[in-house]
Design a protein around this motif. Sequence first.
Motif, PDB file in Angstrom:
ATOM      1  N   VAL A  44      47.340  29.811  68.916  1.00 36.97           N
ATOM      2  CA  VAL A  44      46.110  30.681  69.413  1.00 36.97           C
ATOM      3  C   VAL A  44      44.874  30.460  68.454  1.00 36.97           C
ATOM      4  CG1 VAL A  44      45.170  32.709  70.301  1.00 36.97           C
ATOM      5  CG2 VAL A  44      47.423  32.144  71.093  1.00 36.97           C
ATOM      6  N   ASP A  45      43.825  30.158  68.949  1.00 38.63           N
ATOM      7  CA  ASP A  45      42.689  29.794  68.058  1.00 38.63           C
ATOM      8  C   ASP A  45      43.249  29.222  66.548  1.00 38.63           C
ATOM      9  OD1 ASP A  45      41.273  31.320  69.626  1.00 38.63           O
ATOM     10  OD2 ASP A  45      40.795  33.091  68.574  1.00 38.63           O
ATOM     11  N   ASP A  46      44.084  28.180  66.841  1.00 33.95           N
ATOM     12  CA  ASP A  46      44.475  27.206  65.753  1.00 33.95           C
ATOM     13  C   ASP A  46      45.408  28.052  64.897  1.00 33.95           C
ATOM     14  OD1 ASP A  46      43.429  24.841  66.535  1.00 33.95           O
ATOM     15  OD2 ASP A  46      41.452  25.482  66.036  1.00 33.95           O
ATOM     16  N   VAL A  47      45.901  29.383  65.312  1.00 34.37           N
ATOM     17  CA  VAL A  47      46.963  30.127  64.415  1.00 34.37           C
ATOM     18  C   VAL A  47      48.196  29.847  65.182  1.00 34.37           C
ATOM     19  CG1 VAL A  47      47.567  32.286  63.471  1.00 34.37           C
ATOM     20  CG2 VAL A  47      45.309  31.484  63.441  1.00 34.37           C
ATOM     21  N   GLN A  48      49.223  29.323  64.581  1.00 34.89           N
ATOM     22  CA  GLN A  48      50.359  29.180  65.186  1.00 34.89           C
ATOM     23  C   GLN A  48      51.209  30.475  65.528  1.00 34.89           C
ATOM     24  OE1 GLN A  48      53.234  26.758  62.725  1.00 34.89           O
ATOM     25  NE2 GLN A  48      54.822  26.782  64.369  1.00 34.89           N
ATOM     26  N   ILE A  49      51.588  30.385  66.944  1.00 34.22           N
ATOM     27  CA  ILE A  49      52.063  31.545  67.394  1.00 34.22           C
ATOM     28  C   ILE A  49      53.779  31.637  67.480  1.00 34.22           C
ATOM     29  CG2 ILE A  49      50.121  32.613  68.552  1.00 34.22           C
ATOM     30  CD1 ILE A  49      51.184  31.397  71.141  1.00 34.22           C
ATOM     31  N   PHE A  50      54.171  30.409  67.838  1.00 33.30           N
ATOM     32  CA  PHE A  50      55.540  30.163  67.741  1.00 33.30           C
ATOM     33  C   PHE A  50      56.235  28.754  67.189  1.00 33.30           C
ATOM     34  CE2 PHE A  50      54.556  28.294  71.873  1.00 33.30           C
ATOM     35  CZ  PHE A  50      55.378  27.252  72.089  1.00 33.30           C
ATOM     36  N   HIS A  51      57.609  28.680  67.141  1.00 32.86           N
ATOM     37  CA  HIS A  51      57.938  27.471  66.697  1.00 32.86           C
ATOM     38  C   HIS A  51      59.267  27.406  67.266  1.00 32.86           C
ATOM     39  CE1 HIS A  51      58.914  24.180  63.811  1.00 32.86           C
ATOM     40  NE2 HIS A  51      60.225  24.677  64.001  1.00 32.86           N
ATOM     41  N   TYR A  52      59.556  26.006  67.604  1.00 31.97           N
ATOM     42  CA  TYR A  52      60.875  25.788  68.265  1.00 31.97           C
ATOM     43  C   TYR A  52      61.177  24.162  67.843  1.00 31.97           C
ATOM     44  CZ  TYR A  52      64.628  24.125  71.487  1.00 31.97           C
ATOM     45  OH  TYR A  52      65.846  23.645  71.922  1.00 31.97           O
ATOM     46  N   ASP A  53      62.471  23.933  67.266  1.00 34.43           N
ATOM     47  CA  ASP A  53      62.965  22.530  67.107  1.00 34.43           C
ATOM     48  C   ASP A  53      64.187  22.442  67.301  1.00 34.43           C
ATOM     49  OD1 ASP A  53      64.465  22.982  64.451  1.00 34.43           O
ATOM     50  OD2 ASP A  53      62.729  23.127  63.326  1.00 34.43           O
ATOM     51  N   SER A 193      44.021  40.613  63.905  1.00 37.79           N
ATOM     52  CA  SER A 193      44.503  39.524  63.007  1.00 37.79           C
ATOM     53  C   SER A 193      43.445  38.248  63.060  1.00 37.79           C
ATOM     54  CB  SER A 193      45.902  39.023  63.313  1.00 37.79           C
ATOM     55  OG  SER A 193      46.181  37.890  62.579  1.00 37.79           O
ATOM     56  N   LEU A 194      43.102  37.939  64.423  1.00 41.51           N
ATOM     57  CA  LEU A 194      42.239  36.675  64.726  1.00 41.51           C
ATOM     58  C   LEU A 194      40.943  36.934  64.461  1.00 41.51           C
ATOM     59  CD1 LEU A 194      44.061  35.840  68.228  1.00 41.51           C
ATOM     60  CD2 LEU A 194      44.338  34.518  66.143  1.00 41.51           C
ATOM     61  N   MET A 195      40.504  37.914  64.427  1.00 46.72           N
ATOM     62  CA  MET A 195      38.913  38.461  64.175  1.00 46.72           C
ATOM     63  C   MET A 195      39.017  38.516  62.763  1.00 46.72           C
ATOM     64  SD  MET A 195      37.782  37.914  67.173  1.00 46.72           S
ATOM     65  CE  MET A 195      38.137  37.968  68.781  1.00 46.72           C
ATOM     66  N   ARG A 196      40.012  38.675  61.960  1.00 50.36           N
ATOM     67  CA  ARG A 196      39.617  39.028  60.425  1.00 50.36           C
ATOM     68  C   ARG A 196      38.918  37.822  59.736  1.00 50.36           C
ATOM     69  NH1 ARG A 196      44.367  36.013  60.177  1.00 50.36           N
ATOM     70  NH2 ARG A 196      44.926  34.921  58.346  1.00 50.36           N
ATOM     71  N   THR A 197      38.433  38.237  58.419  1.00 51.71           N
ATOM     72  CA  THR A 197      38.183  36.834  57.767  1.00 51.71           C
ATOM     73  C   THR A 197      38.652  37.172  56.548  1.00 51.71           C
ATOM     74  OG1 THR A 197      36.116  38.387  57.109  1.00 51.71           O
ATOM     75  CG2 THR A 197      35.574  36.590  58.821  1.00 51.71           C
ATOM     76  N   ASP A 198      39.144  36.104  56.011  1.00 53.08           N
ATOM     77  CA  ASP A 198      39.826  35.907  54.689  1.00 53.08           C
ATOM     78  C   ASP A 198      38.963  34.896  53.741  1.00 53.08           C
ATOM     79  OD1 ASP A 198      42.049  37.415  55.353  1.00 53.08           O
ATOM     80  OD2 ASP A 198      43.300  35.880  55.764  1.00 53.08           O
ATOM     81  N   GLY A 219      43.029  29.186  51.415  1.00 50.91           N
ATOM     82  CA  GLY A 219      43.506  30.505  51.610  1.00 50.91           C
ATOM     83  C   GLY A 219      42.466  31.184  52.643  1.00 50.91           C
ATOM     84  N   PHE A 220      41.469  30.375  53.134  1.00 51.17           N
ATOM     85  CA  PHE A 220      40.478  31.101  54.099  1.00 51.17           C
ATOM     86  C   PHE A 220      40.956  31.180  55.588  1.00 51.17           C
ATOM     87  CE2 PHE A 220      38.806  26.701  53.541  1.00 51.17           C
ATOM     88  CZ  PHE A 220      38.564  26.390  54.847  1.00 51.17           C
ATOM     89  N   TYR A 221      40.303  32.159  56.138  1.00 47.82           N
ATOM     90  CA  TYR A 221      40.522  32.303  57.882  1.00 47.82           C
ATOM     91  C   TYR A 221      39.152  32.915  58.328  1.00 47.82           C
ATOM     92  CZ  TYR A 221      42.074  33.515  62.279  1.00 47.82           C
ATOM     93  OH  TYR A 221      42.369  33.434  63.640  1.00 47.82           O
ATOM     94  N   PRO A 222      38.678  32.597  59.455  1.00 51.53           N
ATOM     95  CA  PRO A 222      39.237  31.407  60.317  1.00 51.53           C
ATOM     96  C   PRO A 222      38.841  30.154  59.718  1.00 51.53           C
ATOM     97  CG  PRO A 222      37.139  32.299  60.951  1.00 51.53           C
ATOM     98  CD  PRO A 222      37.454  32.976  59.789  1.00 51.53           C
ATOM     99  N   ASN A 223      39.057  29.038  60.660  1.00 49.10           N
ATOM    100  CA  ASN A 223      38.956  27.628  60.121  1.00 49.10           C
ATOM    101  C   ASN A 223      37.619  27.124  60.615  1.00 49.10           C
ATOM    102  OD1 ASN A 223      39.400  27.503  62.939  1.00 49.10           O
ATOM    103  ND2 ASN A 223      40.766  25.811  62.912  1.00 49.10           N
ATOM    104  N   ARG A 224      36.734  27.991  60.875  1.00 52.40           N
ATOM    105  CA  ARG A 224      34.990  27.616  60.806  1.00 52.40           C
ATOM    106  C   ARG A 224      34.340  27.844  59.526  1.00 52.40           C
ATOM    107  NH1 ARG A 224      36.535  30.690  65.318  1.00 52.40           N
ATOM    108  NH2 ARG A 224      35.499  32.367  64.527  1.00 52.40           N
ATOM    109  N   ALA A 225      34.449  26.856  58.935  1.00 53.57           N
ATOM    110  CA  ALA A 225      33.788  26.991  57.437  1.00 53.57           C
ATOM    111  C   ALA A 225      32.751  25.818  57.264  1.00 53.57           C
ATOM    112  CB  ALA A 225      34.935  27.229  56.464  1.00 53.57           C
ATOM    113  N   GLU A 226      31.802  25.886  56.299  1.00 55.09           N
ATOM    114  CA  GLU A 226      31.303  24.775  55.760  1.00 55.09           C
ATOM    115  C   GLU A 226      31.440  24.846  54.048  1.00 55.09           C
ATOM    116  OE1 GLU A 226      29.402  22.065  55.849  1.00 55.09           O
ATOM    117  OE2 GLU A 226      29.762  22.026  58.109  1.00 55.09           O
TER     118      GLU A 226
END
Length: 333
Positions: A44-53, A193-198, A219-226
Motif C-alpha cells: 500500500v503506497d509502496d509499503v509492504q503489507i504482507f508476505h507469503y512464500d 503510519s502512511l501519512m508520517r514523514t521520516d 531511512g526516509f519516508y515516504p518515497n517521494r523525495a528529491e
Amino acid sequence: MLKCIFLLLIRIYSAAAVTHSLKYFYTGSSQVKKFPEFVAVGLVDDVQIFHYDNNTQRCEPKQDWMKKISDDDYWQSETYILQGYQQSFKTNIEIAKSRFTQTGGVHVFQQMYGCEWDDETGEFTGYYQYGYDGEDLLILDTKENTWIAVKQQAEITKNKRNNDKFRLEWDKNYFYQRCPAWLKKYVDYGRSSLMRTDLPSVSFLQKSSSSPVSCHATGFYPNRAEMFWRKDGEEVLDGVVKGEILPNNDGTFQMSVDIDLSSVAPEDWSKYECVFQLSGVKEEIVHRLEKIRIWSNESNIMMIIPVAAVVAPIVVLCVLIVFIYYQKKNRKR
Ligand SMILES: *[C@@H]1O[C@H](CO)[C@@H](O)[C@H](O)[C@H]1NC(C)=O
Ligand SMILES: *[C@@H]1O[C@H](CO)[C@@H](O)[C@H](O)[C@H]1NC(C)=O
C-alpha cells in the motif's frame, strides 16, 4: 533552461500529487538459486503489507496496522488462497516454458495487479498483467476490459481469457469495486503510519580517492523525495548521476546521488552541498561536503565488505524482481 524548467515542474508535480496505490506482486521462479520458488507481496503506497512464500506457506502481516485490520480468519483464508496460487504458478511456469519451447534453466513468471486512487480527482485506475522472464506477456486493458497479448506466445491464453465472460465481469468488478474499497480501507487504517514523514540520515561515500562522491540518504519516508548537488545556490547537473529510490526492508527508503569531482580542486570541494527534499516537509536537509566526512573503503574496509557480500546479492535480486514491473508500468504512463 528548458531542462531546468522541466526538472522544476517534475519537482512541483511530485510534491503535489497525492495518489494512493494498492499493488500485488506474485513471482514464481524456477532454478533461481537461494530464492523461493513462489513469493507473494502486497504493497500500500509502496509499503509492504504482507508476505507469503513457499517456505513459510503462510500469509503474514508486515505492518502493525495490518495486524489490527483483520482477524486470524482473514490471514488463514488469505493463506489458503495463496497456497492455491503457489500451485498454479508451478503450472504456469511449465506452460510458459512449453509455449516458448524451453526445457529448463532459470525462468521467472510474474503477475502484477492493483489499483491507484487520485485523492484530488477521486479517480481510480486498475491494472493487471503477466510477465515472463522480465518482459510483458499479457495485459488486461481495464478500461476496455479485454486482454492484450504482448507476446505472440500469449495468444492462446489471451483468447481463452477474452472468451471467459464470467471471469471478465469478475475482474471488472474487482478493479472498479473491491480493489478501491480495500485501498480506501487500508489507507484509512494505516493513515497515521502512511501519512508520517521520516527524515533520513545522510552520509558521503566514496569507493576510492578517484571515484565519484556519493551522497547517500537512508531511512526516509515516504518515497517521494528529491536529492541533488548544489553549488553557489544552483543545482549542479554536470557529472551528476542520480540513483533510484529503493526500499529498505523496514518500510523506509534510500537513494543516492553521485558527483564526479575529479576535475575540481580539493579546496573547492567545500563549495558543494548535498540537498535532500522530502515531500510534505518544507525544510530541506543540506549537508556541505567536507573531505573529513567522506566514508570510504580505505578506512572502513573491514566493516563494509562482509556486510555487503551477504546483503548485496539478496537486495539486488529482490529489487530486480519486484521493480522490473513497477518501472515498466511507470514508463508506460
Ligand atoms: C521453496 O522453494 C525453494 C526454491 O525452489 C526450495 O529450495 C524450497 O525447498 C521450497 N520450500 C518448500 C517448503 O517447498
Ligand atoms: C576501494 O575500492 C575501490 C573500488 O572497488 C578499489 O579500486 C580500491 O583499491 C579500494 N581501496 C582499498 C584501500 O582497498
